[in-house]
Write an enzyme that holds these catalytic residues in place. Structure first.
Site, PDB file in Angstrom:
ATOM      1  N   ASP A   1      -8.243  14.673  14.769  1.00 23.16           N
ATOM      2  CA  ASP A   1      -8.269  13.429  15.484  1.00 23.16           C
ATOM      3  C   ASP A   1      -9.401  13.260  16.453  1.00 23.16           C
ATOM      4  O   ASP A   1      -9.594  14.285  17.145  1.00 23.16           O
ATOM      5  CB  ASP A   1      -6.909  13.073  16.307  1.00 23.16           C
TER       6      ASP A   1
ATOM      7  N   HIS B   1     -12.395   3.215  -0.704  1.00 24.25           N
ATOM      8  CA  HIS B   1     -12.482   2.378   0.484  1.00 24.25           C
ATOM      9  C   HIS B   1     -13.188   0.937  -0.104  1.00 24.25           C
ATOM     10  O   HIS B   1     -13.496   0.169   0.750  1.00 24.25           O
ATOM     11  CB  HIS B   1     -13.306   2.842   1.588  1.00 24.25           C
TER      12      HIS B   1
ATOM     13  N   ARG C   1     -10.126  11.443  18.774  1.00 24.53           N
ATOM     14  CA  ARG C   1      -9.964  11.530  20.260  1.00 24.53           C
ATOM     15  C   ARG C   1      -9.715  12.749  20.691  1.00 24.53           C
ATOM     16  O   ARG C   1     -10.338  13.045  21.967  1.00 24.53           O
ATOM     17  CB  ARG C   1      -8.720  10.614  20.440  1.00 24.53           C
TER      18      ARG C   1
ATOM     19  N   LEU D   1     -15.362   4.409   9.132  1.00 25.19           N
ATOM     20  CA  LEU D   1     -14.992   5.712   9.909  1.00 25.19           C
ATOM     21  C   LEU D   1     -13.740   5.793  10.363  1.00 25.19           C
ATOM     22  O   LEU D   1     -13.289   5.307  11.184  1.00 25.19           O
ATOM     23  CB  LEU D   1     -16.150   5.782  10.849  1.00 25.19           C
ATOM     24  N   GLY D   2     -12.669   6.307   9.330  1.00 24.79           N
ATOM     25  CA  GLY D   2     -11.497   6.529   9.822  1.00 24.79           C
ATOM     26  C   GLY D   2     -11.126   8.028   9.628  1.00 24.79           C
ATOM     27  O   GLY D   2     -11.992   8.551   9.664  1.00 24.79           O
TER      28      GLY D   2
ATOM     29  N   ARG E   1     -11.574  16.417   5.800  1.00 23.35           N
ATOM     30  CA  ARG E   1     -12.203  16.798   4.402  1.00 23.35           C
ATOM     31  C   ARG E   1     -13.594  17.045   4.808  1.00 23.35           C
ATOM     32  O   ARG E   1     -14.607  16.411   5.685  1.00 23.35           O
ATOM     33  CB  ARG E   1     -12.383  15.555   3.612  1.00 23.35           C
TER      34      ARG E   1
ATOM     35  N   ASN F   1       0.967  -1.193   0.153  1.00 22.77           N
ATOM     36  CA  ASN F   1      -0.033  -0.066   0.059  1.00 22.77           C
ATOM     37  C   ASN F   1       1.006   0.997   0.031  1.00 22.77           C
ATOM     38  O   ASN F   1       1.573   1.637   0.966  1.00 22.77           O
ATOM     39  CB  ASN F   1      -0.968  -0.069   1.296  1.00 22.77           C
TER      40      ASN F   1
ATOM     41  N   ARG G   1      -2.358  -2.131  -3.819  1.00 21.87           N
ATOM     42  CA  ARG G   1      -3.629  -1.455  -3.402  1.00 21.87           C
ATOM     43  C   ARG G   1      -3.497  -0.274  -4.479  1.00 21.87           C
ATOM     44  O   ARG G   1      -2.341   0.463  -4.460  1.00 21.87           O
ATOM     45  CB  ARG G   1      -3.579  -0.735  -2.051  1.00 21.87           C
TER      46      ARG G   1
ATOM     47  N   ILE H   1     -12.201   4.914  14.061  1.00 22.81           N
ATOM     48  CA  ILE H   1     -13.333   5.618  14.929  1.00 22.81           C
ATOM     49  C   ILE H   1     -14.441   4.471  14.973  1.00 22.81           C
ATOM     50  O   ILE H   1     -15.140   4.051  16.096  1.00 22.81           O
ATOM     51  CB  ILE H   1     -14.125   6.916  14.154  1.00 22.81           C
ATOM     52  N   GLY H   2     -14.852   3.707  13.907  1.00 29.91           N
ATOM     53  CA  GLY H   2     -15.797   2.882  13.793  1.00 29.91           C
ATOM     54  C   GLY H   2     -15.445   1.590  14.949  1.00 29.91           C
ATOM     55  O   GLY H   2     -16.439   1.098  15.374  1.00 29.91           O
TER      56      GLY H   2
HETATM   57  P1  ADP Z   1      -7.055   6.232   8.181  1.00 31.90           P
HETATM   58  O1  ADP Z   1      -8.091   6.753   7.591  1.00 31.90           O
HETATM   59  O2  ADP Z   1      -5.785   7.187   8.447  1.00 31.90           O
HETATM   60  O3  ADP Z   1      -6.399   4.715   7.992  1.00 31.90           O
HETATM   61  P2  ADP Z   1      -7.779   5.143  10.813  1.00 31.90           P
HETATM   62  O4  ADP Z   1      -8.814   3.999  10.152  1.00 31.90           O
HETATM   63  O5  ADP Z   1      -6.556   4.917  11.545  1.00 31.90           O
HETATM   64  O6  ADP Z   1      -7.689   6.387   9.804  1.00 31.90           O
HETATM   65  O7  ADP Z   1      -8.949   6.122  12.085  1.00 31.90           O
HETATM   66  C1  ADP Z   1      -8.235   7.177  12.370  1.00 31.90           C
HETATM   67  C2  ADP Z   1      -9.182   7.880  13.446  1.00 31.90           C
HETATM   68  O8  ADP Z   1      -9.533   6.552  14.227  1.00 31.90           O
HETATM   69  C3  ADP Z   1      -8.714   8.913  14.097  1.00 31.90           C
HETATM   70  O9  ADP Z   1      -9.726   9.971  14.159  1.00 31.90           O
HETATM   71  C4  ADP Z   1      -8.614   8.468  15.749  1.00 31.90           C
HETATM   72  O10 ADP Z   1      -8.906   9.398  16.587  1.00 31.90           O
HETATM   73  C5  ADP Z   1      -9.642   7.468  15.696  1.00 31.90           C
HETATM   74  N1  ADP Z   1      -9.212   6.276  16.804  1.00 31.90           N
HETATM   75  C6  ADP Z   1      -8.092   5.575  16.333  1.00 31.90           C
HETATM   76  N2  ADP Z   1      -8.042   4.773  17.896  1.00 31.90           N
HETATM   77  C7  ADP Z   1      -9.208   5.110  18.495  1.00 31.90           C
HETATM   78  C8  ADP Z   1      -9.568   4.925  19.799  1.00 31.90           C
HETATM   79  N3  ADP Z   1      -8.751   3.854  20.680  1.00 31.90           N
HETATM   80  N4  ADP Z   1     -10.460   5.612  20.239  1.00 31.90           N
HETATM   81  C9  ADP Z   1     -11.377   6.453  19.440  1.00 31.90           C
HETATM   82  N5  ADP Z   1     -11.070   6.698  18.461  1.00 31.90           N
HETATM   83  C10 ADP Z   1      -9.833   6.138  17.800  1.00 31.90           C
END
Ligand code: ADP
Length: 397
Positions: A281, A178, A283, A207-208, A239, A8, A89, A330-331
């Site tokens: 982020d 995705h 969090r 939800l990332g 975004r 990737n 990918r 997030i998901g």
């Molecule tokens: P990407 O699109 O960069 O691959 P990810 O799938 O890693 O993204 O998701 C990143 C998001 O997930 C961030 O907003 C982060 O805050 C959230 N996240 C990651 N770990 C946790 C956690 N333990 N609790 C809450 N949110 C989290």
């Protein structure tokens, strides 16, 4: 038994995972970061421990060399010839690919042709693929497209209400993204339900940092929230997702912003970061919300509302829904965000959720109660595994 590597690559990074197949055992994973920048970092996982080295990585060829050297140096393989094939990918396959394909010269040309639609990603994927071929010419490569799973959408979902010539002449339409994740998660959700994917309708929520939602009817995607590019759809980390397009024109006229400046605002300074002014982020935003920060609370409210609107629309488009599935950062990890979304949906969709269980989810989990009209799952995505599975299938290994 074969050893397949999932690749990737981004403009300045390269992530890899080496699998032993068909057992689906991860032999190692790692990444090269800051390619082309000062002070590159190469990381590889050895027996569960991450080993990081600071090293100049001027280009993707060097990143591939570091990866292959690392595999031998740390005795993950005794010789690089043990690697059977690589799956890459590819973010944008345009209208051409509804499935993964063997990497041929013709396919490479087509990916170059649609690079305008993914200018940061597609060229980087190809640079990496070509570098890999140069260093290890003997193995087969497969391209796995982020857009492929969404090619089953009907024109009522993928055509925009714009001059039709834009679609015919410039291929302006919804492609989504995705797709590898939505496909994997929808298939896995069906498995967890002990059903065939052809027999169930599922709404998947990835939800990332980037985020998208798909409506999957009997295993086929019929709508997805990202658009021509990954800027469309629901609110994301930086975004904006779907907005009134006249906002762009208004701000460009008022402040004389160039197209590049507008692109930066919409892609990098909007979403959670833009509204909260705190962070992209989730969090950080949630922590601020707990302290009563008004803009953080507003950010979370908008985030939830946009997801509810999209899921509600897809529920109606599907006509009948068997399961909802949450995935990505997030998901998978934010119980609070899942709770906010599910509380917003529960009355209309007849959901009955075990909110206590929702708080303690680790890995795959059914979080709805037996009396829920729709089952609700958390399903960690695994795009790397999906890539190597496709690689095996395409090459008939
Ligand atoms: P990407 O699109 O960069 O691959 P990810 O799938 O890693 O993204 O998701 C990143 C998001 O997930 C961030 O907003 C982060 O805050 C959230 N996240 C990651 N770990 C946790 C956690 N333990 N609790 C809450 N949110 C989290």
């Amino acid at each position: 038994m074969s050893k397949i590597i999932a690749i990737n690559s981004g403009s300045s990074s390269l992530k890899f995972t080496l699998y032993q197949m068909p057992e689906e055992i991860v032999l190692t994973s790692g990444q090269a970061e800051r390619i082309g920048l000062e002070r590159g970092v190469f990381t590889i996982s050895v027996k569960g421990k991450k080993i990081s080295t600071e090293v100049d990585i001027p280009n993707h060829k060097k990143a591939i060399e570091l990866m292959l050297d690392g595999l031998v140096k740390y005795h993950i393989v005794s010789d690089i010839s043990e690697i059977t094939a690589a799956g890459h990918r590819i973010v944008q396959g345009g209208i051409y690919y509804s499935d993964s394909v063997k990497a041929t010269d013709e396919v490479v040309e087509r990916i170059e042709e649609v690079s305008d639609l993914a200018p940061l990603h597609n060229p980087a994927h190809l640079v990496c693929f070509k570098a890999f071929k140069e260093v290890l010419p003997s193995i087969e490569h497969v391209f796995v497209f982020d857009t492929a799973f969404h090619q089953t959408m009907g024109p009522e979902s993928y055509i925009y209400p714009l001059p039709y010539e834009w679609y015919k002449e410039h291929a302006i339409r919804k492609y989504g993204a995705h797709g590898t994740s939505h496909k994997y998660v929808s298939q896995r959700t069906a498995e967890l339900m002990d059903k065939k994917c052809e027999d169930v309708n599922i709404i998947t929520m990835h939800l990332g940092n980037g985020a998208s939602i798909s409506a999957v009817k009997g295993g086929r995607c019929i709508n997805t929230s990202m658009g021509l590019t990954p800027l469309g759809g629901i609110m994301m980390g930086t975004r904006c997702g779907d907005i009134d397009p006249s906002i762009v024109i208004y701000m460009m006229k008022k402040y004389g912003y160039s197209a590049e400046e507008m692109d930066t605002y919409l892609n990098k300074k909007s979403g959670m970061l833009g509204v909260s002014g705190i962070s992209s982020d989730s969090r950080d935003v949630s922590n601020a919300a707990k302290e009563g920060n008004e803009r953080a609370l507003l950010t979370n409210a908008i985030y939830t509302n946009r997801i509810i609107n999209t899921v509600g629309g897809y529920y109606c488009q599907l006509g009948h829904v068997d399961a909802l599935a949450f995935t990505a950062g997030i998901g998978e990890h934010s119980a609070e965000t899942r709770e906010d979304i599910l509380k917003g949906l529960q009355e209309a969709l007849g959901l009955s959720i075990d909110y206590e269980l929702n708080k303690s989810v680790h890995g795959e989990c059914l979080i709805s109660k037996p009396d829920s009209r729709i089952a609700v799952y958390v399903v960690p995505t695994n795009e790397e595994l999906a890539i190597v599975r496709d690689t095996i299938e395409v090459l008939g290994l």
